[in-house]
Motif scaffolding. Sequence first.
Motif, short mmCIF file in Angstrom:
data_model
loop_
_atom_site.label_atom_id
_atom_site.label_comp_id
_atom_site.label_asym_id
_atom_site.label_seq_id
_atom_site.Cartn_x
_atom_site.Cartn_y
_atom_site.Cartn_z
N GLN A 258 31.81 38.45 38.56
CA GLN A 258 31.73 39.85 38.99
C GLN A 258 31.36 40.69 37.78
O GLN A 258 32.17 40.89 36.88
CB GLN A 258 33.06 40.33 39.58
N VAL A 259 30.13 41.18 37.77
CA VAL A 259 29.56 41.85 36.59
C VAL A 259 29.43 43.35 36.87
O VAL A 259 28.93 43.75 37.92
CB VAL A 259 28.18 41.26 36.23
N VAL A 260 29.86 44.16 35.91
CA VAL A 260 29.72 45.61 36.01
C VAL A 260 29.02 46.11 34.76
O VAL A 260 29.49 45.87 33.64
CB VAL A 260 31.09 46.32 36.16
N ARG A 261 27.89 46.79 34.93
CA ARG A 261 27.16 47.32 33.78
C ARG A 261 27.90 48.52 33.20
O ARG A 261 28.23 49.46 33.91
CB ARG A 261 25.75 47.73 34.19
N MET A 262 28.15 48.50 31.90
CA MET A 262 28.81 49.61 31.22
C MET A 262 27.80 50.48 30.47
O MET A 262 27.99 51.68 30.31
CB MET A 262 29.87 49.09 30.25
N VAL B 92 37.94 39.32 35.81
CA VAL B 92 38.53 38.00 35.99
C VAL B 92 39.79 38.14 36.82
O VAL B 92 40.71 38.89 36.45
CB VAL B 92 38.88 37.38 34.62
N PRO B 93 39.90 37.46 37.98
CA PRO B 93 41.14 37.52 38.77
C PRO B 93 42.27 36.79 38.06
O PRO B 93 42.06 35.77 37.39
CB PRO B 93 40.75 36.83 40.08
N LEU B 94 43.49 37.32 38.21
CA LEU B 94 44.67 36.73 37.57
C LEU B 94 45.63 36.19 38.62
O LEU B 94 45.62 36.61 39.78
CB LEU B 94 45.37 37.79 36.72
N PRO B 95 46.50 35.26 38.23
CA PRO B 95 47.47 34.71 39.19
C PRO B 95 48.38 35.76 39.80
O PRO B 95 48.91 35.57 40.90
CB PRO B 95 48.28 33.72 38.32
N SER B 96 48.57 36.90 39.11
CA SER B 96 49.45 37.95 39.63
C SER B 96 48.85 38.68 40.82
O SER B 96 49.53 39.46 41.49
CB SER B 96 49.73 38.97 38.52
N GLY B 97 47.57 38.46 41.10
CA GLY B 97 46.88 39.22 42.14
C GLY B 97 46.07 40.37 41.58
O GLY B 97 45.27 40.98 42.29
N LYS B 98 46.29 40.71 40.31
CA LYS B 98 45.51 41.74 39.64
C LYS B 98 44.29 41.10 38.98
O LYS B 98 44.00 39.91 39.16
CB LYS B 98 46.37 42.47 38.60
N LEU C 126 43.46 34.21 31.56
CA LEU C 126 42.48 35.14 31.01
C LEU C 126 41.76 34.54 29.81
O LEU C 126 40.53 34.65 29.69
CB LEU C 126 43.15 36.45 30.62
N VAL C 127 42.50 33.89 28.92
CA VAL C 127 41.86 33.30 27.74
C VAL C 127 40.93 32.16 28.15
O VAL C 127 39.80 32.04 27.64
CB VAL C 127 42.92 32.80 26.74
N ALA C 128 41.37 31.33 29.10
CA ALA C 128 40.51 30.24 29.57
C ALA C 128 39.25 30.78 30.24
O ALA C 128 38.14 30.25 30.04
CB ALA C 128 41.29 29.34 30.53
N ALA C 129 39.41 31.85 31.04
CA ALA C 129 38.25 32.44 31.70
C ALA C 129 37.30 33.06 30.68
O ALA C 129 36.08 32.98 30.82
CB ALA C 129 38.70 33.50 32.70
#
Length: 516
Positions: free
Chosen positions: A194-198, A207-213, A121-124
């Motif tokens: 993957q961008v979502v307007r707030m 950001v996808p994570l190694p856990s699958g989440k 996550l930090v690298a992304a």
Amino acid sequence: MATHIDAKGIRLSHAYDGPLDVLFGGHRVWSFTTARDAVKAGGGLFVEWPKPLAARLEGQADVTLVPHNGGDPLFSGPIRFGDSTVPLLLVDDLGNPLSLDKGGRLQRTFDDFADESRAELVAATRRVLDDLTHACGLDAYLCYGGLLGAARSGRMIGHDSDLDLGFLSRYTHPFDIIQETRAAERTMASLGWQVVRMSAANFKIWVPLPSGKRAGVDVFGSFHINDHFHITGSLRGRLDRDAIVPFGEIELEGVTFPAPADLERFLEFTYGPGWRVPDPAFHFDHPPANVRRMSHWFRGARNRLPHWQEFYQGPHRRVPAGPSAFVTWAEERMEPGSPVVELGAGTGRDAVWLIQHGHHVLTSDYCAGARKATIASAEAAGVYAPYRPTNLESLKSSLVSATRIAHEPEPRHIYARGVIDAIAPTGRLGLWQFCRVAGRRGGLTFLEFRTPASRGLPTFFGDHPRTYADPDAVVEEIARHGGTVVERVEGRGLARLGQEDPVVCRLVVSWRKGTS
């Protein structure tokens, strides 16, 4: 009185300084403060479970209540919630523990992230920042919780659930800042994010994570307008530009990020003078004027939306399928076949009736559930009812929608039954702006709303947030925005529904100059 915990909430004998942590099976699920969250009850204090957490309280858990910053537990022992004796597990679909975050959502917080997920996550986040800087041309920097964790310990805050970046806009007008943000959204999406307007001035990147989440990287616009500095959501105050740029550097989990030039001043601006002390119960307490200002600029308020979302999950089926008395009254005052825009279309029953009587009707609402209900009504009747979302509590949404209508070949009548009842009083500004712009070339505006004389009378759908507007005040507002009331009717017997017979006001308004 000893501390007592049950399915309703937590009872305490007295107030405590600082945040208190609630642990289930040794895992922190929620933090609160008695100063903000407790109410007086039975000679002590009572703290109700937050709704997202209360909905999951079924089963048995070992519960501990302990001061976050050290001290003896105030309570520790097994608690049975409801009738079930199965272990109470607050986990996601992959078995990851969940906690209530600062936004009131059950999330997986950084306390429970594996090292590889933290690193990814930090690298992304650093890659996102680089793309914002080099591809979008923005002055991007670490902000909010990520910056706070880096300043305190060099690590992500355990009770946080996302990372935050800001960009310092070169512009000083909301319209230019919106354009700048939209351009950045398009560029980031074209790069594969993957961008979502707030809102119109901030967006989220998943950001996808190694856990699958996945985890979110929030990107917030920040800017100076006049002598005030602003950060979306709703932070506003005095902070000179030289406290932000030129950027310095700071490390988070071993990765270097740009950071505001004067770190202490920036964090005090964001969190107050106590920013160094960890507080998982922290909530922003934005002045209402700041929230309204940012909402008008960038997001628009959506007061009462939760009620209407719930309404369109089932109760709306009790609405009669046939036309209201008001639509037949209004249609008598329209030219045959004239086009209409309906604000607050609801279930679409009036729009369908108008279409069946030869009118082209553009339907509109701000609730997605209403859109589905309108489409379903039109399909059942075998007619087509085009739909365009409009949020009257957003000046931007109101004016954009109205301008499109104003440029159509033929003027439209504006039909709004119950809209003044449904929106907060502050939303009427957007309503009048919409009507003024859309109706300046012609067409009439038809309004029906409950008056204060209806307060306390029986209602078909029970108690829920309603506005009982004073007709004289509404007429005055219309005149102030350039409209002229050409017909006014008030009384009972005009809008019966079951046993409900409210006192309503009907207005017909012209927005053309010279109307009398």
